[in-house]
Design a protein around this motif. Structure first.
Motif, PDB file in Angstrom:
ATOM      1  N   MET A 154       0.665  -1.120  -0.098  1.00 22.35           N
ATOM      2  CA  MET A 154       0.206   0.020   0.203  1.00 22.35           C
ATOM      3  C   MET A 154       0.842   1.092   0.103  1.00 22.35           C
ATOM      4  N   VAL A 155       0.660   2.175  -0.725  1.00 27.95           N
ATOM      5  CA  VAL A 155       1.291   3.330  -0.810  1.00 27.95           C
ATOM      6  C   VAL A 155       0.402   4.529  -0.573  1.00 27.95           C
ATOM      7  N   ASN A 156       1.120   5.904  -0.280  1.00 25.30           N
ATOM      8  CA  ASN A 156       0.262   6.892   0.528  1.00 25.30           C
ATOM      9  C   ASN A 156      -0.176   7.993  -0.238  1.00 25.30           C
ATOM     10  N   SER A 157       0.317   7.974  -1.663  1.00 24.96           N
ATOM     11  CA  SER A 157       0.059   9.053  -2.728  1.00 24.96           C
ATOM     12  C   SER A 157       0.335   8.611  -3.971  1.00 24.96           C
ATOM     13  N   SER A 158      -0.112   9.543  -5.110  1.00 25.65           N
ATOM     14  CA  SER A 158      -0.163   9.293  -6.523  1.00 25.65           C
ATOM     15  C   SER A 158       1.547   9.419  -6.768  1.00 25.65           C
ATOM     16  N   TRP A 159       2.106  10.283  -6.197  1.00 25.01           N
ATOM     17  CA  TRP A 159       3.630  10.351  -6.469  1.00 25.01           C
ATOM     18  C   TRP A 159       4.538   9.252  -5.960  1.00 25.01           C
ATOM     19  N   THR A 160       4.256   8.711  -4.828  1.00 22.53           N
ATOM     20  CA  THR A 160       4.660   7.436  -4.448  1.00 22.53           C
ATOM     21  C   THR A 160       4.405   6.008  -5.054  1.00 22.53           C
ATOM     22  N   LYS A 161       3.281   6.124  -5.747  1.00 25.17           N
ATOM     23  CA  LYS A 161       2.762   4.928  -6.264  1.00 25.17           C
ATOM     24  C   LYS A 161       3.475   4.884  -7.705  1.00 25.17           C
ATOM     25  N   SER A 162       3.768   6.012  -8.323  1.00 22.96           N
ATOM     26  CA  SER A 162       4.350   5.987  -9.690  1.00 22.96           C
ATOM     27  C   SER A 162       5.719   5.635  -9.629  1.00 22.96           C
ATOM     28  N   HIS A 163       6.422   5.975  -8.436  1.00 25.71           N
ATOM     29  CA  HIS A 163       7.764   5.755  -8.231  1.00 25.71           C
ATOM     30  C   HIS A 163       7.913   4.034  -7.768  1.00 25.71           C
ATOM     31  N   ILE A 164       6.991   3.506  -6.799  1.00 23.90           N
ATOM     32  CA  ILE A 164       7.220   2.259  -6.419  1.00 23.90           C
ATOM     33  C   ILE A 164       6.882   1.385  -7.701  1.00 23.90           C
ATOM     34  N   GLU A 165       5.886   1.651  -8.485  1.00 23.39           N
ATOM     35  CA  GLU A 165       5.353   0.696  -9.748  1.00 23.39           C
ATOM     36  C   GLU A 165       6.507   0.666 -10.702  1.00 23.39           C
ATOM     37  N   ASN A 166       7.255   1.786 -10.664  1.00 21.45           N
ATOM     38  CA  ASN A 166       8.620   2.059 -11.469  1.00 21.45           C
ATOM     39  C   ASN A 166       9.682   1.030 -11.179  1.00 21.45           C
ATOM     40  N   LEU A 167       9.875   0.966  -9.651  1.00 22.67           N
ATOM     41  CA  LEU A 167      10.871   0.310  -9.020  1.00 22.67           C
ATOM     42  C   LEU A 167      10.727  -1.026  -8.931  1.00 22.67           C
ATOM     43  N   TRP A 168       9.601  -1.425  -8.278  1.00 26.89           N
ATOM     44  CA  TRP A 168       9.304  -2.691  -7.981  1.00 26.89           C
ATOM     45  C   TRP A 168       8.608  -3.723  -9.057  1.00 26.89           C
TER      46      TRP A 168
END
Length: 509
Positions: free
Chosen positions: A222-236
């Motif tokens: 679970m991620v807390n924002s749109s910004w975090t979601k885009s980065h985590i999706e790109n990395l993980w």
């Protein structure tokens, strides 16, 4: 010959010790959720998420016990339950059980003057080893962002859930090093050196790939924002397992506060932990500049800086801020509050006309939402969460200000302090309506919807499924040489391929 035998015995002992822990852990797993949160006294938004997550689990599954792994040795079930209520207004259904950790120094930033990220990440694995050997739950829930512990939790047979507030590394961090930008995580020595900057880029690129490997071991992220979601999706690269769940913000408790404020002395407030990335110095400099721009006949505003200290480094940082206020000659107008209770915080927010936030690339910004809910107009940094999710127009009405530089912050402070009461009330009302989108109730609804599938499906095949996904990921990406960050470096790519293969082999233990 004797030396050879001794070495063989030592190596054998280490290997046996390495495998016995996970094997025993798998056999002794308890029907419980273990929350990995080494600092239960940090007082920030991460701790609020912890207690709301515990409450959410207790409501969703009464049959699961909740344990908290903490390095705070004075913590007890009763004290943690009381802290959740007193500090955050969160009422737990029952006290969480406590597992005390004694290796927390290995995740302290002061332990690693250099190569801090990789040092803390490897240190977190050591700390998690202690945690899981002491108590192995069915569900391992990381609420502090220690992604390197996920393969280890999988090794112990746990289902891995995490709530990620921000990525440990991001493309933005790499960009700053390339641009030689001076910042808290890129000191002047490196920023001024082309050769050192290139070395750091290689280090960051290598670390980002490791981070992608370990992060993809989570069953649910679970991620807390749109910004975090885009980065985590790109990395993980496991988008089907990543869910955006806005953090819990106490909008209901703050929205009952009146929007009207005292007309005598306008109050500005800042709520943030005393950490370097929170950029409190910028706030003080902006406040000093704002005071100089005000008409001498106007009453001087008051600036209340509210925060929590986790350790001696934070205490030292607070003292430096007090000294900086004296240097700027604003100490008579600045008040510092440390480790206040939730009730005290509500009282302070209820008297402020504006709330200051200055962290670059703040993943979300709970404090910004709290300002808005309390009726304090936000002045937030023009990046990440505040820019993408929070300080947006509501029904065509401006809800706050976004700034970057000292001058921009000072301009916004002067603008709010000098605006008419009618104009301020109109903007504050719009900000409060906007804040209702990030309520605690919405967090509980989205949180339960995200965890329900994983809590209701317990099977060994489910435990191993994402290892198959991870294996496919490496076959598709690393073997195909598609990792852009290090794809041009054959040695690093081969090393990462081997590491990925080793992680995938955990499922065979």
């Amino acid at each position: 010959m004797m030396l050879t035998m001794i070495i063989i015995v030592l190596i054998t002992s280490l290997l046996v010790g390495f495998f016995i822990g996970p094997i025993n852990g798998r056999r002794q797993r308890k029907r419980a959720v273990g929350f990995f949160h080494p600092y239960t006294n940090d007082g920030g938004g991460g701790e609020r998420v912890l207690w709301c997550a515990v409450r959410g689990i207790q409501e969703e599954r009464h049959d699961l016990d909740c344990y908290v792994y903490t390095g705070d040795h004075e913590a007890t079930p009763q004290s943690l339950m009381a802290r959740a209520l007193d500090r955050f207004g969160v009422t737990l259904l029952s006290p969480p059980k406590v597992v005390h950790l004694y290796k927390r120094k290995w995740i302290e930033e002061t332990t690693y003057p250099h190569f801090t990220m990789i040092g803390q990440s490897l240190g977190s694995m050591y700390l998690a080893w202690e945690a899981l050997c002491k108590f192995t739950p069915l569900y391992y829930f990381d609420t502090s962002g220690y992604a390197f512990t996920y393969p280890l939790a999988r090794l112990f047979g746990c289902k891995v859930i995490c709530y990620t507030h921000y990525p440990t590394i991001s493309s933005d961090m790499l960009a700053r090093v390339r641009q030689h930008s001076l910042m808290y995580n890129n000191d002047a020595l490196i920023a001024k050196s082309v050769w050192l900057s290139r070395c750091k880029i290689i280090y960051y690129a290598f670390f980002s790939c490791l981070y992608g490997i370990v992060g993809s071991c989570a069953h649910l992220a679970m991620v807390n924002s749109s910004w975090t979601k885009s980065h985590i999706e790109n990395l993980w690269r496991v988008p089907d397992r990543i869910k955006r769940v806005y953090p819990p913000c106490d909008t209901s408790g703050l929205q009952v506060l009146p929007l009207e404020r005292s007309a005598e002395v306008p109050v500005l407030i800042s709520v943030a932990q005393f950490r370097p990335e929170k950029a409190h110095t910028l706030q003080l400099e902006a406040f000093s500049a704002a005071i100089k721009r005000l008409d001498p006949s106007m009453p001087k505003p008051k600036f209340q800086i509210v925060g929590s200290c986790r350790n001696k480094s934070d205490e030292d940082r607070l003292q430096m801020l007090k000294e900086r206020a004296i240097e700027l000659n604003v100490n008579e107008h600045v008040e510092f509050y440390k480790n206040v209770t939730y009730r005290e915080l509500v009282g302070l927010l209820g008297g402020a006309v504006a709330g200051i936030h200055s962290m670059t690339d703040e993943h979300f910004g709970i404090s910004v939402v709290e300002y808005m809910a309390a009726g304090a107009i936000p002045i937030a940094h023009n990046s990440a969460g505040p820019k993408m999710d929070i300080v947006l127009d509501e029904d065509g009405q401006q809800t706050g200000f976004l700034s970057c530089t000292v001058e921009e912050y000072a301009d916004a402070m002067v603008r709010i302090v000098t605006m008419s009461e009618m104009e301020r009330l109109k903007m504050a009302a719009a900000a409060r309506r906007r804040a209702s989108r990030f309520s605690e109730q919405r967090f509980y609804d989205d949180f339960k919807a995200a965890i329900h599938p994983i809590l209701s499906h317990i099977s060994s095949s489910g435990l191993d499924k994402s290892f198959d996904d991870l294996s496919s990921f490496y076959t598709k990406n690393i073997k195909a040489n598609k990792l852009k960050a290090v794809g041009k470096n054959a040695t690093q790519t081969q090393t990462l391929s081997k590491m990925g293969w080793m992680i995938c082999c955990i499922r065979k233990i």
